[in-house]
Design a protein around this motif. Structure first.
Motif, PDB file in Angstrom:
ATOM      1  N   PRO B 252      38.517  -1.908 -17.459  1.00 25.51           N
ATOM      2  CA  PRO B 252      39.552  -0.954 -16.933  1.00 25.51           C
ATOM      3  C   PRO B 252      40.667  -1.596 -16.021  1.00 25.51           C
ATOM      4  N   GLU B 253      41.916  -1.269 -16.063  1.00 27.94           N
ATOM      5  CA  GLU B 253      43.078  -1.894 -15.440  1.00 27.94           C
ATOM      6  C   GLU B 253      42.848  -1.081 -13.953  1.00 27.94           C
ATOM      7  N   ALA B 254      42.086  -1.321 -13.173  1.00 28.12           N
ATOM      8  CA  ALA B 254      41.598  -0.482 -11.890  1.00 28.12           C
ATOM      9  C   ALA B 254      42.107  -1.089 -10.473  1.00 28.12           C
ATOM     10  N   ALA B 255      43.364  -2.061 -10.685  1.00 29.70           N
ATOM     11  CA  ALA B 255      44.010  -2.747  -9.633  1.00 29.70           C
ATOM     12  C   ALA B 255      44.138  -1.583  -8.610  1.00 29.70           C
ATOM     13  N   LEU B 256      45.076  -0.673  -8.785  1.00 29.36           N
ATOM     14  CA  LEU B 256      45.468   0.447  -7.978  1.00 29.36           C
ATOM     15  C   LEU B 256      44.227   1.073  -7.144  1.00 29.36           C
ATOM     16  N   LEU B 257      43.252   1.256  -7.842  1.00 30.63           N
ATOM     17  CA  LEU B 257      41.941   1.900  -7.416  1.00 30.63           C
ATOM     18  C   LEU B 257      41.436   0.947  -6.437  1.00 30.63           C
ATOM     19  N   HIS B 258      41.242  -0.274  -6.630  1.00 30.37           N
ATOM     20  CA  HIS B 258      40.457  -1.215  -5.672  1.00 30.37           C
ATOM     21  C   HIS B 258      41.467  -1.321  -4.411  1.00 30.37           C
ATOM     22  N   ALA B 259      42.560  -0.988  -4.374  1.00 29.22           N
ATOM     23  CA  ALA B 259      43.368  -1.122  -3.231  1.00 29.22           C
ATOM     24  C   ALA B 259      43.458   0.107  -2.474  1.00 29.22           C
ATOM     25  N   SER B 260      42.646   1.091  -2.890  1.00 28.67           N
ATOM     26  CA  SER B 260      42.982   2.503  -2.669  1.00 28.67           C
ATOM     27  C   SER B 260      41.732   3.179  -1.752  1.00 28.67           C
ATOM     28  N   HIS B 261      41.775   4.472  -1.589  1.00 30.76           N
ATOM     29  CA  HIS B 261      40.756   5.107  -0.795  1.00 30.76           C
ATOM     30  C   HIS B 261      39.460   5.708  -1.866  1.00 30.76           C
ATOM     31  N   LEU B 262      39.860   5.453  -3.236  1.00 29.99           N
ATOM     32  CA  LEU B 262      39.001   6.162  -4.248  1.00 29.99           C
ATOM     33  C   LEU B 262      37.812   4.977  -4.505  1.00 29.99           C
ATOM     34  N   ASP B 263      36.426   5.531  -4.552  1.00 28.55           N
ATOM     35  CA  ASP B 263      35.352   4.820  -5.182  1.00 28.55           C
ATOM     36  C   ASP B 263      35.372   4.209  -6.319  1.00 28.55           C
ATOM     37  N   VAL B 264      35.054   2.949  -6.727  1.00 25.64           N
ATOM     38  CA  VAL B 264      35.106   2.291  -8.070  1.00 25.64           C
ATOM     39  C   VAL B 264      33.625   2.192  -8.265  1.00 25.64           C
ATOM     40  N   ASP B 265      33.290   2.315  -9.665  1.00 26.36           N
ATOM     41  CA  ASP B 265      31.841   2.289 -10.112  1.00 26.36           C
ATOM     42  C   ASP B 265      31.588   1.042 -10.811  1.00 26.36           C
ATOM     43  N   ALA B 266      30.859   0.064 -10.266  1.00 34.44           N
ATOM     44  CA  ALA B 266      30.438  -1.312 -10.699  1.00 34.44           C
ATOM     45  C   ALA B 266      30.083  -1.227 -12.403  1.00 34.44           C
TER      46      ALA B 266
END
Lengths: 465, 410
Positions: B252-266
Motif C-alpha cells: 500500500p502507498e501508505a506514506a500519508l498514513l505513516h505521518a498521520s494520527h491514523l493507525d497502520v496495520d503491519a
C-alpha cells in the motif's frame, strides 16, 4: 612556457578530484585569491568516496589525539558551523551517544571519555544506562551504559560539498568534469598535466583523488608513499517515520579497525543503519550484498527493537579510501609544487574544510595575485532538508514531480539549467533528491524521463520511434 | 496560506477506487464530492497499463487501461464529481482536515468526511535487498509503463523481468508495445506466482522462464550489463541484459498514513479499519488497494461501491464511535486479516465478509478464537496470490468483549 592566452591559461592551482575534500580545497584556494581549476574524472562531482557516507558532522571526539585527522576534523567542524548559515546549509543538532552493550565495552568507556576531553571535546560525559534509556526510550533494554557527545550534528552530505564547489565556481574557479589526469610534467615551475579532456597547466597541483590518491601520486610523482585499500560500507535506510526511534546518533564502542555500525537520522528525514567495513580490491564497484543487508537490519533491530516494524526505503554502498596507515596521508613535495591529500578514510565530510585550511597553511610556495577575495559571492545551497523549508512550500513551483520526496518541477529545472548542471541521473538525484524516496521512482520515473530529455547521458529513456 | 477550503467529501487519490467511490457517492445523492489527484491527470495505475482487460464487470466490456481510466474520469465528471489534479495532500489532520499543496502554494481543506484511496505500488529493488551494483536501468513495472505509455520512452532494449505475478506478465506486454524484448523471466519461488497460469503463459512465448532462482545479482557500472543467479540445479547462470524490471510484491502507498494520527496495520501495510471501512479516526474512510495488496481494478471498483453506501449512510445518520474488538492474525502464514476491528453493535450496513491472504501455500482450518471460544472455523486450501473471503465472525456468543485471534490449524 610563456603562453598565457585565455584559451590556454596557467592556473595557480590544479585540484585533482572533486570529492568533498577537493570541493573544500577549491573553495579555500579560490577565496584565498588563487585561480583554481578542478579536474574530476567522473561525469559528476562526488562520484567516488563522497557519494556515500553517514552524513554526520563529527566533533572529532574519538580521533587519535595529536593526529592530523583530529586537528582537521576539529578545524573543519568549527568552520562548518561558522559558514553554514551564510551558505544556507542545514544542520540537525542531534548529538550522539556511544553505547556499550556488554561489560567489556562498558569498561572501555572511561578511557574513551578521557580521549574525547584530550581532543578538546569537553562536553562528552558518561551516562548511566537509565539516563540513556530515558533519553532514548526506543533503545533495547540490553543496554549497559554509555556516554553522550552533545556536539555531533547531522548534515546534508551532498549539498555541503556542492555548496563548496559552487562557491568556488561563483568566485572564478573552473570545474572540468570527465577530466582524468593521466600524467604530467613539472618544468620551470609549471605543471603540464595530460588530461583526458585536454591539457591543463598550473603552478601547483593538489591531489585530492580519494580512491585514486596513490594512482595519481604515481602518475605525477612516479611513486606513492601509501597504498589505497578500499573499504566498503553498506547502509540500510529506513522509512521516515522510523526517524522518531532515535533522537541522537547512536554509535557503538569502536574497535581498532572500525567505528562499527551506527544508527543515525539523516537530514532528509530517514533513519539509517551502517556501515559495514569490508576491505576489497575494486576502487569502483561498491555492491550491496543481500546477506549483509539482512545482517545490518538485524543489527539495527537488536539496538532498536521497534525498527522491525518499519519499511526499508533504500540501501546503498560506498567505498572509503583507507590506506595501510591510521592517519591521513597529507604530504608536500616542495620542489615540485605538489601536495598529496590522501587516506581521508571516513571523516572527510567533517574534516574537509579543516584539511583545506591545513593545506593552505602549508604555504604551497605560490603567491596569488591580489590576495584573498574581498567580498566573495556566497551562493545558496540546495534546500533539501526535511527539517527546513523546501521548494514545494513556496508558490509557483510548477507542480510536484517526485511525490515521495516532494521534489518540484521548478527545482529540477533549476538544477538542470544552473551552474554545474548535472548530466547524469545520479547527479540529479544528489542535487534534488528526485526518485530517492520510498517508491524509488515507481511514480515519477515516467514524468522525469520527459522532463530531463536532452539533459542526461545516459538518458532515463530513449524516444520510442 | 489563505482561507480554509471546504467540501463535503474529499477523496485522496483519483485511481480506480477513488473515482468509483466518487461516482457511487453521487449516485447515492451525496453532494460536493471532490477527488484530489497529485498527478497531472486522474485515472491512477490503469492510465499506464496499455493492455486488456479492464472494465468487464463495471463497464460492461473490455477496455485497455488508458481507455478504462478515461472512462472512469468521464463517468465521474458526468455524475457531478469535481476532480482536482496537480494537488498533493501533504498531511492528514484529525476530523477530516487535510493539508494540500499545489503549484500555487499550501492550503487547508476541511471536509465532512475524507476517503483515502492512495492505492499500491511495487516493492523496489532496494526493498528486496538485491545484491550487486546499482546501475541505471533497474525499474519497477509501474515506472516502465509510465515511461512507455505516458511518455513514449524506452529505458532499455532487452530487459530481464524479476517476478512472475500478473504484473510481471503485463511487463512482457509493455516491453512488446515499447519495442523491447524481455530476455528472461526470473522467479525466486519454486513456481510461477500468477494464478490461472495458462492464460498469461501465452504472453511468455519465447521468453525463457527460470523458477527457483537464488543469489540474484545485478552487474554493470553506469548501466545494467548482466544479471546472474543460481538456478534450481545449483548452477550459476549469467544473462546479459541492459535492464531489470522489478515486478510485483505490491505494498500500500501508505506514506500519508505513516505521518498521520491514523493507525497502520503491519500485516496489510495499510490503515487499521473497522467493519464500516473507517480508519481509527471515524471521519476517514478507506477503500481500494490501500486496504491491502493487491486486488484488480474490477474488485476495487466493486468494493468502492460498498464503501460509498456506508459513507452515504454515515453522512446522513452518523455512525460515530462504536464499541469494537480488534482481530489479528497470530499465525505467520496468515499475512493479514481485514477488517482489523469488529463492531460490537448490530453493525447494520457494515461489512459482512472478512478478507485474508496467506504468505505461503497452506491447507487447514482457519480458526478465529475469542475469550477461549472458537467464533469461526472454516477449511481453507490457499496460496499467497488468492484472496480468502469468509463471513464476518459472530461475536454474539461472547460474554465479554475480547480481541479475536485468527490462525490456521494444519
Amino acid at each position: 612556457m610563456s603562453k598565457s592566452l585565455d584559451h590556454d591559461p596557467i592556473f595557480d592551482v590544479a585540484i585533482i578530484g572533486a570529492g568533498v575534500v577537493g570541493c573544500a580545497m577549491a573553495r579555500r584556494f579560490t577565496l584565498d585569491g588563487a585561480k583554481v581549476v578542478v579536474l574530476e574524472k567522473a561525469a559528476e562531482v562526488l562520484d567516488g568516496a563522497s557519494k556515500a557516507n553517514s552524513a554526520i558532522l563529527h566533533t572529532g571526539f574519538d580521533a587519535p589525539p595529536g593526529s592530523v585527522e583530529q586537528s582537521c576534523v576539529a578545524a573543519g567542524y568549527a568552520e562548518y558551523l561558522d559558514i553554514r548559515d551564510g551558505l544556507g546549509l542545514p544542520v540537525l543538532k542531534t548529538g550522539a551517544m556511544v553505547l556499550a552493550w556488554n561489560d567489556e565495552q562498558l569498561a572501555s568507556l572511561p578511557a574513551l571519555v578521557e580521549k574525547a576531553h584530550q581532543n578538546g571535546v569537553l562536553d562528552v560525559e558518561l551516562r548511566s544506562r537509565e539516563a540513556l534509556l530515558e533519553a532514548e526510550p526506543a533503545l533495547s533494554p540490553n543496554l549497559k551504559g554509555g556516554f553522550v557527545v552533545p556536539g555531533e550534528y547531522v548534515i546534508d552530505p551532498w549539498a555541503t560539498a556542492h555548496a563548496y564547489i559552487l562557491q568556488a565556481i561563483a568566485n572564478g574557479a573552473v570545474l572540468r568534469r570527465n577530466a582524468e589526469v593521466l600524467g604530467g610534467v613539472f618544468e620551470d615551475g609549471i605543471w603540464d598535466l595530460e588530461v583526458t579532456s585536454g591539457a591543463v597547466r598550473a603552478k601547483q597541483v593538489i591531489n585530492c583523488a580519494g580512491l585514486y590518491g596513490d594512482v595519481t601520486d604515481a602518475r605525477l610523482l612516479g611513486q606513492a608513499g601509501f597504498t589505497i585499500k578500499p573499504r566498503k560500507g553498506q547502509f540500510v535506510v529506513f522509512d521516515k517515520p522510523a526517524s522518531e526511534l532515535a533522537g541522537a546518533v547512536l554509535l557503538p564502542v569502536p574497535t581498532k579497525t572500525t567505528k562499527g555500525v551506527v544508527i543515525f537520522r539523516t537530514i532528509f528525514g530517514n533513519l539509517a543503519v551502517g556501515p559495514t567495513a569490508e576491505e576489497q580490491e575494486s576502487r569502483t564497484e561498491a555492491t550491496t550484498e543481500t546477506a549483509s543487508l539482512h545482517d545490518l537490519r538485524a543489527k539495527g533491530i537488536e539496538m532498536l527493537p521497534a525498527l522491525a516494524q518499519f519499511e526499508v526505503t533504500t540501501v546503498y554502498a560506498g567505498l572509503r579510501p583507507a590506506t595501510e596507515h591510521q592517519d591521513y596521508q597529507i604530504s608536500q613535495d616542495v620542489a615540485r609544487n605538489y601536495v598529496s591529500v590522501s587516506g581521508i578514510r571516513s571523516t572527510g565530510l567533517s574534516a574537509a574544510l579543516g584539511i583545506a585550511r591545513h593545506v593552505a597553511a602549508m604555504n604551497v610556495g605560490v603567491a596569488f595575485d591580489g590576495g584573498p577575495i574581498k567580498n566573495p559571492i556566497i551562493p545558496s545551497a540546495d534546500r533539501l532538508s526535511n527539517y527546513h523549508g523546501r521548494d514545494w512550500e513556496d508558490a509557483g513551483h510548477g507542480g510536484i514531480i517526485c511525490h515521495c520526496e516532494l521534489v518540484t518541477k521548478r527545482e529540477i529545472l533549476a538544477a538542470l539549467n544552473g551552474p554545474m548542471a548535472p548530466t547524469t541521473l545520479q547527479g540529479l538525484k544528489r542535487r534534488t533528491r528526485v526518485t530517492m524516496g520510498r517508491c524509488q521512482g515507481f511514480y515519477c520515473t515516467g514524468a522525469l524521463s520527459s522532463l530531463t530529455q536532452g539533459y542526461l547521458d545516459p538518458p532515463i529513456g530513449e524516444d520510442d520511434e | 496560506m489563505s482561507d480554509v477550503l471546504n467540501c463535503n467529501v474529499a477523496i485522496v487519490g483519483g485511481g480506480t477506487a477513488g473515482l468509483a467511490l466518487a461516482t457511487a457517492l453521487r449516485a447515492q445523492g451525496v453532494a460536493d464530492v471532490v477527488v484530489l489527484e497529485r498527478d497531472v491527470e486522474a485515472g491512477g495505475v490503469p492510465r499506464h497499463c496499455g493492455h486488456y482487460p479492464f472494465g468487464i464487470r463495471e463497464l460492461g466490456r473490455a477496455f485497455k487501461g488508458p481507455d478504462y481510466a478515461r472512462a472512469l474520469v468521464r463517468n465521474a465528471k458526468a455524475a457531478g464529481v469535481e476532480i482536482r489534479s496537480g494537488v498533493t495532500v501533504t498531511a492528514l489532520h484529525p476530523n477530516a482536515r487535510l493539508g494540500l499543496n499545489t503549484a500555487e502554494g499550501n492550503v487547508e481543506l476541511q471536509a465532512n468526511r475524507v476517503a483515502l484511496c492512495t492505492g499500491v505500488r511495487e516493492s523496489s529493488r532496494a526493498q528486496r535487498f538485491l545484491s550487486g551494483t546499482r546501475p541505471q536501468g533497474v525499474l519497477t513495472t509501474g515506472a516502465l509503463q509510465a515511461m512507455v505509455y505516458l511518455n513514449g520512452k524506452r529505458p532499455f532494449k532487452r530487459p530481464v523481468i524479476l517476478g512472475s505475478e500478473l504484473v510481471s506478465f503485463s511487463a512482457i506486454m509493455t516491453c512488446r508495445h515499447g519495442g523491447m524484448r524481455a530476455a528472461a523471466m526470473i522467479e525466486e519461488g519454486p513456481r510461477v506466482t500468477v494464478r490461472n497460469f495458462m492464460r498469461p503463459y501465452a504472453a511468455l512465448k519465447g521468453v525463457p522462464l527460470f523458477t527457483g532462482a537464488r543469489d540474484l545479482r545485478i552487474h554493470g557500472h553506469r548501466e545494467v550489463e548482466a544479471i546472474s543467479f543460481t538456478n534450481r540445479r545449483g548452477v550459476t547462470e549469467m544473462i546479459e541484459t541492459d535492464g531489470v524490471i522489478i515486478s510485483g510484491q505490491f505494498r500500500p502507498e501508505a506514506a500519508l498514513l505513516h505521518a498521520s494520527h491514523l493507525d497502520v496495520d503491519a500485516g496489510t501495510g495499510g490503515p487499521v479499519i473497522d467493519q464500516y471501512g473507517r480508519a481509527t479516526d471515524p471521519s476517514y474512510f478507506v477503500t481500494g488497494n490501500l486496504l491491502r495488496p493487491v486486488e484488480t481494478s474490477g474488485w476495487c471498483w466493486r468494493e468502492a461501491g460498498e464503501t460509498a453506501r456506508r459513507m452515504a449512510r454515515d453522512l446522513s445518520d452518523p455512525i460515530g464511535r462504536v464499541p469494537f474488538v480488534c482481530q489479528r492474525s497470530v499465525d505467520p502464514a496468515l499475512r493479514f486479516v481485514l477488517p482489523q476491528r469488529i463492531a460490537l453493535t448490530d453493525a447494520a450496513g457494515a461489512m459482512t465478509q472478512m478478507q485474508m491472504r496467506v504468505s505461503e501455500p497452506v491447507s487447514g482450518h482457519l480458526v478465529a478464537m475469542a475469550a477461549g471460544n472458537t467464533v469461526m472455523s472454516q477449511f481453507i486450501d490457499s496460496r499467497p496470490e488468492r484472496r480468502i473471503l469468509t463471513p464476518m465472525v459472530s461475536l454474539s456468543r461472547l460474554g465479554q468483549a475480547q480481541d479475536v485471534e485468527v490462525k490456521i490449524l494444519r
